[in-house]
Enzyme design. Structure first.
Site, PDB file in Angstrom:
ATOM      1  N   GLY A  15      -6.339  -2.713 -48.507  1.00 20.77           N
ATOM      2  CA  GLY A  15      -7.019  -1.869 -49.499  1.00 20.77           C
ATOM      3  C   GLY A  15      -8.327  -2.508 -49.944  1.00 20.77           C
ATOM      4  O   GLY A  15      -8.673  -2.475 -51.123  1.00 20.77           O
ATOM      5  N   SER A  17     -11.334  -1.587 -49.042  1.00 19.26           N
ATOM      6  CA  SER A  17     -12.505  -0.700 -48.924  1.00 19.26           C
ATOM      7  C   SER A  17     -13.001  -0.200 -50.268  1.00 19.26           C
ATOM      8  O   SER A  17     -14.064   0.421 -50.335  1.00 19.26           O
ATOM      9  CB  SER A  17     -12.156   0.492 -48.016  1.00 19.26           C
ATOM     10  OG  SER A  17     -11.081   1.228 -48.578  1.00 19.26           O
ATOM     11  N   SER A  18     -12.243  -0.421 -51.337  1.00 22.88           N
ATOM     12  CA  SER A  18     -12.726   0.009 -52.665  1.00 22.88           C
ATOM     13  C   SER A  18     -11.941  -0.709 -53.759  1.00 22.88           C
ATOM     14  O   SER A  18     -10.961  -1.406 -53.487  1.00 22.88           O
ATOM     15  CB  SER A  18     -12.595   1.533 -52.844  1.00 22.88           C
ATOM     16  OG  SER A  18     -11.244   1.910 -52.929  1.00 22.88           O
ATOM     17  N   GLY A  19     -12.414  -0.535 -54.976  1.00 23.50           N
ATOM     18  CA  GLY A  19     -11.682  -0.966 -56.164  1.00 23.50           C
ATOM     19  C   GLY A  19     -11.320  -2.438 -56.210  1.00 23.50           C
ATOM     20  O   GLY A  19     -12.114  -3.320 -55.889  1.00 23.50           O
ATOM     21  N   GLY A  21      -9.243  -4.326 -54.446  1.00 26.25           N
ATOM     22  CA  GLY A  21      -9.212  -5.064 -53.182  1.00 26.25           C
ATOM     23  C   GLY A  21     -10.603  -5.500 -52.772  1.00 26.25           C
ATOM     24  O   GLY A  21     -10.822  -6.645 -52.364  1.00 26.25           O
ATOM     25  N   SER A 146       1.907  -2.781 -60.817  1.00 28.70           N
ATOM     26  CA  SER A 146       1.285  -2.057 -61.933  1.00 28.70           C
ATOM     27  C   SER A 146       2.207  -2.118 -63.150  1.00 28.70           C
ATOM     28  O   SER A 146       3.435  -2.212 -63.005  1.00 28.70           O
ATOM     29  CB  SER A 146       1.092  -0.597 -61.539  1.00 28.70           C
ATOM     30  OG  SER A 146       0.770   0.185 -62.664  1.00 28.70           O
ATOM     31  N   TYR A 159       5.276   7.191 -58.613  1.00 32.36           N
ATOM     32  CA  TYR A 159       4.435   5.971 -58.542  1.00 32.36           C
ATOM     33  C   TYR A 159       5.068   4.871 -59.378  1.00 32.36           C
ATOM     34  O   TYR A 159       5.189   3.723 -58.942  1.00 32.36           O
ATOM     35  CB  TYR A 159       3.039   6.314 -59.057  1.00 32.36           C
ATOM     36  CG  TYR A 159       2.094   5.139 -59.179  1.00 32.36           C
ATOM     37  CD1 TYR A 159       1.491   4.573 -58.055  1.00 32.36           C
ATOM     38  CD2 TYR A 159       1.766   4.602 -60.431  1.00 32.36           C
ATOM     39  CE1 TYR A 159       0.600   3.504 -58.170  1.00 32.36           C
ATOM     40  CE2 TYR A 159       0.882   3.543 -60.557  1.00 32.36           C
ATOM     41  CZ  TYR A 159       0.303   2.990 -59.420  1.00 32.36           C
ATOM     42  OH  TYR A 159      -0.575   1.932 -59.554  1.00 32.36           O
TER      43      TYR A 159
HETATM   44  N1  LIG Z   1      -6.654   1.798 -60.866  1.00 32.17           N
HETATM   45  C1  LIG Z   1      -5.680   1.531 -61.699  1.00 32.17           C
HETATM   46  O1  LIG Z   1      -5.696   1.973 -62.897  1.00 32.17           O
HETATM   47  C2  LIG Z   1      -4.507   0.678 -61.271  1.00 32.17           C
HETATM   48  C3  LIG Z   1      -3.610   0.252 -62.251  1.00 32.17           C
HETATM   49  C4  LIG Z   1      -2.533  -0.546 -61.865  1.00 32.17           C
HETATM   50  C5  LIG Z   1      -2.368  -0.897 -60.551  1.00 32.17           C
HETATM   51  N2  LIG Z   1      -3.256  -0.474 -59.613  1.00 32.17           N
HETATM   52  C6  LIG Z   1      -3.002  -0.854 -58.231  1.00 32.17           C
HETATM   53  O2  LIG Z   1      -4.103  -1.563 -57.706  1.00 32.17           O
HETATM   54  C7  LIG Z   1      -4.160  -1.401 -56.284  1.00 32.17           C
HETATM   55  C8  LIG Z   1      -5.586  -1.058 -55.890  1.00 32.17           C
HETATM   56  O3  LIG Z   1      -5.941   0.190 -56.425  1.00 32.17           O
HETATM   57  P1  LIG Z   1      -7.410   0.541 -56.926  1.00 32.17           P
HETATM   58  O4  LIG Z   1      -7.323   0.855 -58.362  1.00 32.17           O
HETATM   59  O5  LIG Z   1      -8.366  -0.468 -56.440  1.00 32.17           O
HETATM   60  O6  LIG Z   1      -7.604   1.945 -56.172  1.00 32.17           O
HETATM   61  P2  LIG Z   1      -8.634   2.435 -55.062  1.00 32.17           P
HETATM   62  O7  LIG Z   1     -10.034   2.099 -55.435  1.00 32.17           O
HETATM   63  O8  LIG Z   1      -8.278   3.845 -54.814  1.00 32.17           O
HETATM   64  O9  LIG Z   1      -8.250   1.525 -53.809  1.00 32.17           O
HETATM   65  C9  LIG Z   1      -7.086   1.738 -53.074  1.00 32.17           C
HETATM   66  C10 LIG Z   1      -7.223   1.001 -51.755  1.00 32.17           C
HETATM   67  O10 LIG Z   1      -6.016   1.209 -51.014  1.00 32.17           O
HETATM   68  C11 LIG Z   1      -6.358   1.650 -49.705  1.00 32.17           C
HETATM   69  N3  LIG Z   1      -5.331   2.544 -49.184  1.00 32.17           N
HETATM   70  C12 LIG Z   1      -4.799   3.643 -49.776  1.00 32.17           C
HETATM   71  N4  LIG Z   1      -3.940   4.249 -48.940  1.00 32.17           N
HETATM   72  C13 LIG Z   1      -3.936   3.520 -47.804  1.00 32.17           C
HETATM   73  C14 LIG Z   1      -3.276   3.649 -46.561  1.00 32.17           C
HETATM   74  N5  LIG Z   1      -2.430   4.671 -46.305  1.00 32.17           N
HETATM   75  N6  LIG Z   1      -3.517   2.731 -45.599  1.00 32.17           N
HETATM   76  C15 LIG Z   1      -4.378   1.710 -45.829  1.00 32.17           C
HETATM   77  N7  LIG Z   1      -5.035   1.530 -46.977  1.00 32.17           N
HETATM   78  C16 LIG Z   1      -4.827   2.436 -47.943  1.00 32.17           C
HETATM   79  C17 LIG Z   1      -7.697   2.373 -49.862  1.00 32.17           C
HETATM   80  O11 LIG Z   1      -8.424   2.314 -48.647  1.00 32.17           O
HETATM   81  P3  LIG Z   1      -8.687   3.555 -47.640  1.00 32.17           P
HETATM   82  O12 LIG Z   1      -8.686   4.818 -48.448  1.00 32.17           O
HETATM   83  O13 LIG Z   1     -10.022   3.232 -47.031  1.00 32.17           O
HETATM   84  O14 LIG Z   1      -7.577   3.461 -46.658  1.00 32.17           O
HETATM   85  C18 LIG Z   1      -8.378   1.511 -50.921  1.00 32.17           C
HETATM   86  O15 LIG Z   1      -9.040   0.443 -50.322  1.00 32.17           O
HETATM   87  C19 LIG Z   1      -3.129  -0.330 -55.946  1.00 32.17           C
HETATM   88  O16 LIG Z   1      -1.958  -0.925 -55.445  1.00 32.17           O
HETATM   89  C20 LIG Z   1      -2.852   0.328 -57.281  1.00 32.17           C
HETATM   90  O17 LIG Z   1      -1.561   0.898 -57.343  1.00 32.17           O
HETATM   91  C21 LIG Z   1      -4.324   0.292 -59.951  1.00 32.17           C
END
Ligand SMILES: NC(=O)c1ccc[n+]([C@@H]2O[C@H](COP(=O)([O-])OP(=O)(O)OC[C@H]3O[C@@H](n4cnc5c(N)ncnc54)[C@H](OP(=O)(O)O)[C@@H]3O)[C@@H](O)[C@H]2O)c1
Length: 271
Positions: A15, A17-19, A21, A146, A159
Site C-alpha cells: 500500500g 502508492s498513497s497515504g 504507506g 486501526s 472493516y
Molecule cells: N485513513 C484512516 O483514517 C485510517 C485509520 C486507521 C487505519 N488506517 C489504515 O491505514 C492503512 C493505510 O490506509 P491509508 O489511510 O493510507 O489509505 P489509502 O491512502 O487509501 O492507501 C491504501 C493503500 O492500500 C493499497 N491497496 C488497497 N487495496 C489494495 C489491494 N487490493 N492490493 C494492493 N494494494 C491495495 C492502495 O494502493 P492501490 O490502490 O494502488 O492498490 C494504497 O496504497 C490501511 O490499512 C488502513 O486500514 C487508515
C-alpha cells in the site's frame, strides 16, 4: 533485542502508492537511508515514488505491482521481494474500508476487503517472519491495523471486524515470537487524512485539520518510531491513546453507540 535497523537494508511496504504507506516509504528513504520494495496495484504511482526517492536519497527501490485480493499476487509479492535480496523489515499496510450501512454492504466487496485486510496479511506475516528468521539477524514485521478494531465501529462494521482480527492476531503472534530475533508490531491509528476518506465517503464529515484527524506525516513518524523500538501495540497521538484507554472500561454497547453517533451524520442521504 536491540532496535530495528532500517538503514541500507530492505523494507517492504504494501500500500505504498498513497497515504500512510507512501509517507512511511518516503521517511525510510529520507531519514534512514533504507532501501525499499514498494507494493500496490497502481504501478505508475510506485514508479514515480521510486524515481523521486532514488534520485533524492540514493537508495535502491524496487516496485511490485500486485493486488492483495488475489492469492497468486500475494504469493508473487513474497517471491519477487525475496528473490536475491534479504527483506529485513515488512510493513503490511495495504487496506480498504467500507463506510455505510451494513445492510447495504455488497458481499463481493466484503470478500475483497477480507482478502486485503486479513488473508494477505496473515500469509505475508508468516512468510516474512520465517524469511527474517532464516536470513536476517534481527528484523521485524509491522501490521497496520486501526482503532476501529478496538472499538466496535458502526457503519464500518465489517472493516471494524477485520481490524479487530489484526489486533488480536498481531498481539498473539507477537507473544509467540517474544524469544525469537524477529519483532511484530501492531500499529493502531485513528483517523488519518488520506485518500481513504475520499474513497469511502468518510471525508464528507472528517476533514484534514479536524480534531481527531491526524496528519499523515505525523502518523507515519510515530509508526516508524514504534516499529524501530519494537513496540508491540502502537497507538499514535495523545487523543487516540486517551480514547483507547477510556473505552476499555466502557460497556461494549455504550462504546458502539458513541461511535455510531460520531459516524452517523457522515452517511450519505438515504435514496
Ligand atoms: N485513513 C484512516 O483514517 C485510517 C485509520 C486507521 C487505519 N488506517 C489504515 O491505514 C492503512 C493505510 O490506509 P491509508 O489511510 O493510507 O489509505 P489509502 O491512502 O487509501 O492507501 C491504501 C493503500 O492500500 C493499497 N491497496 C488497497 N487495496 C489494495 C489491494 N487490493 N492490493 C494492493 N494494494 C491495495 C492502495 O494502493 P492501490 O490502490 O494502488 O492498490 C494504497 O496504497 C490501511 O490499512 C488502513 O486500514 C487508515
Amino acid at each position: 533485542m536491540h532496535t530495528l535497523e532500517l538503514s541500507r537494508r530492505y523494507t517492504l511496504v504494501t500500500g505504498a502508492s498513497s497515504g500512510l504507506g507512501l509517507e512511511m516509504a518516503r521517511m525510510i528513504a529520507r531519514d534512514h537511508h533504507g532501501n525499499l520494495v514498494l507494493v500496490a496495484r497502481r504501478l505508475d504511482r510506485l514508479e514515480a515514488l521510486a524515481e523521486e526517492l532514488q534520485k533524492a536519497h540514493k537508495v535502491d527501490v524496487v516496485c511490485i505491482q500486485a493486488d492483495m485480493t488475489k492469492r497468486e499476487d500475494v504469493t508473487r509479492t513474497f517471491e519477487e521481494a525475496t528473490a536475491g535480496r534479504v527483506i529485513n523489515a515488512a510493513i503490511l499496510n495495504a487496506g480498504v474500508t467500507y463506510f455505510g450501512r451494513g445492510l447495504d454492504h455488497d458481499f463481493e466487496h466484503f470478500e475483497q476487503m477480507l482478502a486485503t485486510n486479513v488473508t494477505s496479511v496473515v500469509w505475508l506475516t508468516q512468510k516474512f517472519a520465517h524469511h527474517i528468521l532464516e536470513k536476517s539477524p534481527s528484523g521485524g514485521v509491522m501490521i497496520v491495523s486501526s482503532l476501529a478494531g478496538t472499538t466496535p465501529t458502526p457503519y464500518q462494521a465489517a472493516y471494524s471486524g477485520t481490524k479487530a482480527f489484526l489486533n488480536n492476531f498481531g498481539m498473539a503472534f507477537a507473544e509467540e515470537l517474544v524469544d525469537e530475533p524477529v519483532s511484530l508490531t501492531v500499529f493502531v491509528p485513528g483517523g488519518i487524512s488520506t485518500e481513504m476518506g475520499d474513497k469511502s465517503g468518510l471525508s464528507r464529515k472528517f476533514k484534514k485539520g479536524d480534531v481527531g484527524m491526524m496528519d499523515v506525516d505525523v502518523c507515519a513518524r510515530r509508526a516508524l518510531e514504534g516499529f524501530i523500538a519494537r513496540e508491540r501495540f502502537v497507538v499514535p497521538g495523545a487523543l487516540n491513546v486517551f480514547n483507547d484507554f477510556i473505552l476499555r472500561f466502557a460497556p461494549r454497547a455504550f462504546a458502539a453507540a458513541m461511535a455510531a453517533r460520531i459516524y452517523r451524520d457522515a452517511l450519505p442521504p438515504k435514496e
